[in-house]
Design a protein around this motif. Structure first.
Motif, PDB file in Angstrom:
ATOM      1  N   THR A 136      93.890  44.767  54.140  1.00 57.36           N
ATOM      2  CA  THR A 136      95.202  44.644  53.527  1.00 57.36           C
ATOM      3  C   THR A 136      95.938  43.723  54.233  1.00 57.36           C
ATOM      4  O   THR A 136      96.713  42.809  53.617  1.00 57.36           O
ATOM      5  N   PHE A 137      96.261  43.732  55.386  1.00 62.27           N
ATOM      6  CA  PHE A 137      97.033  42.725  56.225  1.00 62.27           C
ATOM      7  C   PHE A 137      96.729  41.531  56.103  1.00 62.27           C
ATOM      8  O   PHE A 137      97.310  40.445  56.007  1.00 62.27           O
ATOM      9  N   ALA A 138      95.257  41.408  56.320  1.00 61.05           N
ATOM     10  CA  ALA A 138      94.602  40.032  56.437  1.00 61.05           C
ATOM     11  C   ALA A 138      94.711  39.279  54.913  1.00 61.05           C
ATOM     12  O   ALA A 138      95.210  38.111  54.887  1.00 61.05           O
ATOM     13  N   LEU A 139      94.607  40.107  53.993  1.00 62.68           N
ATOM     14  CA  LEU A 139      94.788  39.528  52.566  1.00 62.68           C
ATOM     15  C   LEU A 139      96.075  39.091  52.387  1.00 62.68           C
ATOM     16  O   LEU A 139      96.405  37.927  51.648  1.00 62.68           O
ATOM     17  N   ALA A 140      96.929  39.738  52.922  1.00 67.81           N
ATOM     18  CA  ALA A 140      98.729  39.515  52.559  1.00 67.81           C
ATOM     19  C   ALA A 140      98.954  38.341  53.215  1.00 67.81           C
ATOM     20  O   ALA A 140      99.615  37.401  52.648  1.00 67.81           O
ATOM     21  N   ILE A 141      98.445  38.170  54.518  1.00 67.60           N
ATOM     22  CA  ILE A 141      98.607  36.940  55.238  1.00 67.60           C
ATOM     23  C   ILE A 141      98.026  35.733  54.606  1.00 67.60           C
ATOM     24  O   ILE A 141      98.470  34.440  54.591  1.00 67.60           O
ATOM     25  N   GLY A 142      96.777  35.893  54.260  1.00 68.25           N
ATOM     26  CA  GLY A 142      95.992  34.788  53.419  1.00 68.25           C
ATOM     27  C   GLY A 142      96.579  34.307  52.243  1.00 68.25           C
ATOM     28  O   GLY A 142      96.666  33.199  52.208  1.00 68.25           O
ATOM     29  N   LEU A 143      97.241  35.420  51.513  1.00 66.70           N
ATOM     30  CA  LEU A 143      97.901  34.915  50.101  1.00 66.70           C
ATOM     31  C   LEU A 143      99.138  33.908  50.546  1.00 66.70           C
ATOM     32  O   LEU A 143      99.442  33.185  49.766  1.00 66.70           O
ATOM     33  N   TYR A 270      92.960  28.413  60.223  1.00 65.96           N
ATOM     34  CA  TYR A 270      93.301  28.816  61.703  1.00 65.96           C
ATOM     35  C   TYR A 270      94.732  29.267  61.819  1.00 65.96           C
ATOM     36  O   TYR A 270      95.083  30.097  62.844  1.00 65.96           O
ATOM     37  N   ILE A 271      95.768  28.717  61.064  1.00 65.58           N
ATOM     38  CA  ILE A 271      96.864  29.242  61.074  1.00 65.58           C
ATOM     39  C   ILE A 271      96.942  30.740  60.619  1.00 65.58           C
ATOM     40  O   ILE A 271      97.455  31.885  61.159  1.00 65.58           O
ATOM     41  N   THR A 272      96.036  31.289  59.259  1.00 58.55           N
ATOM     42  CA  THR A 272      95.842  32.747  59.070  1.00 58.55           C
ATOM     43  C   THR A 272      95.135  33.387  60.430  1.00 58.55           C
ATOM     44  O   THR A 272      95.737  34.601  60.421  1.00 58.55           O
ATOM     45  N   CYS A 273      94.335  32.895  60.856  1.00 51.61           N
ATOM     46  CA  CYS A 273      93.685  33.522  62.168  1.00 51.61           C
ATOM     47  C   CYS A 273      94.672  33.845  63.250  1.00 51.61           C
ATOM     48  O   CYS A 273      94.736  35.015  63.700  1.00 51.61           O
ATOM     49  N   ILE A 274      95.562  32.974  63.415  1.00 52.91           N
ATOM     50  CA  ILE A 274      96.394  32.870  64.723  1.00 52.91           C
ATOM     51  C   ILE A 274      97.497  34.044  64.151  1.00 52.91           C
ATOM     52  O   ILE A 274      97.811  34.770  65.185  1.00 52.91           O
ATOM     53  N   VAL A 278      97.873  37.538  66.577  1.00 51.50           N
ATOM     54  CA  VAL A 278      99.154  37.665  67.210  1.00 51.50           C
ATOM     55  C   VAL A 278      99.855  38.694  66.585  1.00 51.50           C
ATOM     56  O   VAL A 278     100.458  39.394  67.236  1.00 51.50           O
ATOM     57  N   VAL A 279     100.233  38.474  65.471  1.00 53.65           N
ATOM     58  CA  VAL A 279     101.160  39.496  64.684  1.00 53.65           C
ATOM     59  C   VAL A 279     100.452  40.975  64.503  1.00 53.65           C
ATOM     60  O   VAL A 279     101.183  41.881  64.969  1.00 53.65           O
ATOM     61  N   VAL A 280      99.487  40.921  63.693  1.00 54.33           N
ATOM     62  CA  VAL A 280      98.998  42.186  63.452  1.00 54.33           C
ATOM     63  C   VAL A 280      98.051  42.967  64.562  1.00 54.33           C
ATOM     64  O   VAL A 280      98.385  43.914  64.920  1.00 54.33           O
ATOM     65  N   LEU A 281      97.263  42.110  65.291  1.00 54.46           N
ATOM     66  CA  LEU A 281      96.589  42.809  66.249  1.00 54.46           C
ATOM     67  C   LEU A 281      97.308  42.999  67.688  1.00 54.46           C
ATOM     68  O   LEU A 281      97.021  43.945  68.289  1.00 54.46           O
ATOM     69  N   GLY A 282      98.129  41.967  67.810  1.00 54.07           N
ATOM     70  CA  GLY A 282      99.073  42.014  68.819  1.00 54.07           C
ATOM     71  C   GLY A 282     100.118  43.325  68.919  1.00 54.07           C
ATOM     72  O   GLY A 282     100.298  43.967  69.685  1.00 54.07           O
TER      73      GLY A 282
END
Length: 300
Positions: A136-143, A270-274, A278-282
């Protein structure tokens, strides 16, 4: 064989059966030899050196070079680039061919190796919850990143089409029934990954119930897994060739706009991965450290 001895106040005292100073000296040399056996200093290859690339690095660099060459061919000779499309499609088909056996072997070995089915359910539930939350977090960042950068804008995809009417389930009942394959082996010949997952779970739980009797079958699946990953490693060495054909075909069809769009897509990726790392997993890592710190201090 070393003779029994003991150390008292820094002196070596021989036990029963000692043979004097020569025997004591031999025993010490033998123990030192046992300690140093098998130890060797890091070597230096005179041709490759210490900083030599491994084969995975060479494969990565080869893919990058193939992409650049494919883009050049597509720009200079568009018709030649379009004729190379079967090479890219062939590589993708080879990768898709390995998906079903990889999923089957991995799930069967993972589930079958756990002694209790309740443990599998608990671990699977936690893994599913973690997957859903992180997805869910990944999809939100990707969108968010996709709507800001707009990767793929400017590409001429008028002739592209995708028809999913034959494979897409229209109701929940059709979706659930579609997980059950027609036969046990038809799941491996179809295109539904869920059917392969369903069969793999059944086999894994069945091996749990067999206990020691299922050990030979589990060993066979593990050997099959080694074979499957060996074949996958062989296929991956064709990645430069597949990337060359795919990029040449895309650039030959759409022109230089494809290169720009792919570059923008890579930047967005790469922006999405960073952001996710950094934000979610960190944040998750800091939370776990904050939770576990009081427990560690109490133990001390």
């Amino acid at each position: 064989m070393a003779l029994p001895c003991e150390v008292r106040d820094g002196e070596l005292t021989e036990g029963e059966g000692a043979r004097g100073h020569e025997t004591k000296t031999f025993m010490i040399k033998e123990e030192n030899m046992a300690i140093t056996t098998g130890f060797s200093l890091p070597g230096f290859h005179w041709r490759r050196g210490k900083q030599a690339w491994d084969r995975h690095t060479w494969l990565y660099v080869s893919v990058i070079i193939a992409v650049v060459l494919g883009a050049a061919v597509g720009l200079i000779w568009p018709e030649v680039g379009q004729s190379l499309e079967p090479i890219g499609k062939g590589f993708v088909s080879l990768i898709k061919m390995m998906i079903a056996p990889i999923i089957f072997c991995t799930i069967v070995v993972g589930v079958g190796s756990i002694a209790k089915a309740a443990t599998v359910g608990k671990i699977g539930g936690l893994a599913l919850l973690y997957f859903m939350v992180m997805s869910t977090f990944a999809l939100a960042i990707g969108l968010v990143v996709g709507n800001i950068i707009h990767p793929g804008a400017g590409l001429d995809m008028a002739n592209s089409s995708y028809d999913a009417t034959e494979t897409e389930a229209k109701t929940t009942t059709e979706f659930i029934l579609g997980i059950i394959p027609t036969t046990f082996f038809s799941a491996f010949t179809g295109e539904s990954v869920l059917q392969v997952l369903f069969i793999a779970l059944l086999v894994g739980f069945a091996l749990q119930g067999l206990g020691d009797k299922g050990a030979p079958i589990m060993d066979a699946v593990k050997n099959l897994q080694k074979l499957v990953f060996r074949i996958l490693g062989m296929i991956l060495w064709l990645a430069p060739l597949g990337a060359f054909g795919a990029i040449a075909a895309v650039v030959g069809k759409t022109g230089i706009a494809a290169i720009w769009s792919l570059g923008v897509l890579m930047v967005a990726f790469y922006i999405t991965c960073i952001l996710f790392i950094v934000v979610v997993l960190g944040t998750l890592l800091l939370s776990l450290i904050h939770i576990s710190e009081p427990t560690r201090l109490r133990r001390i």
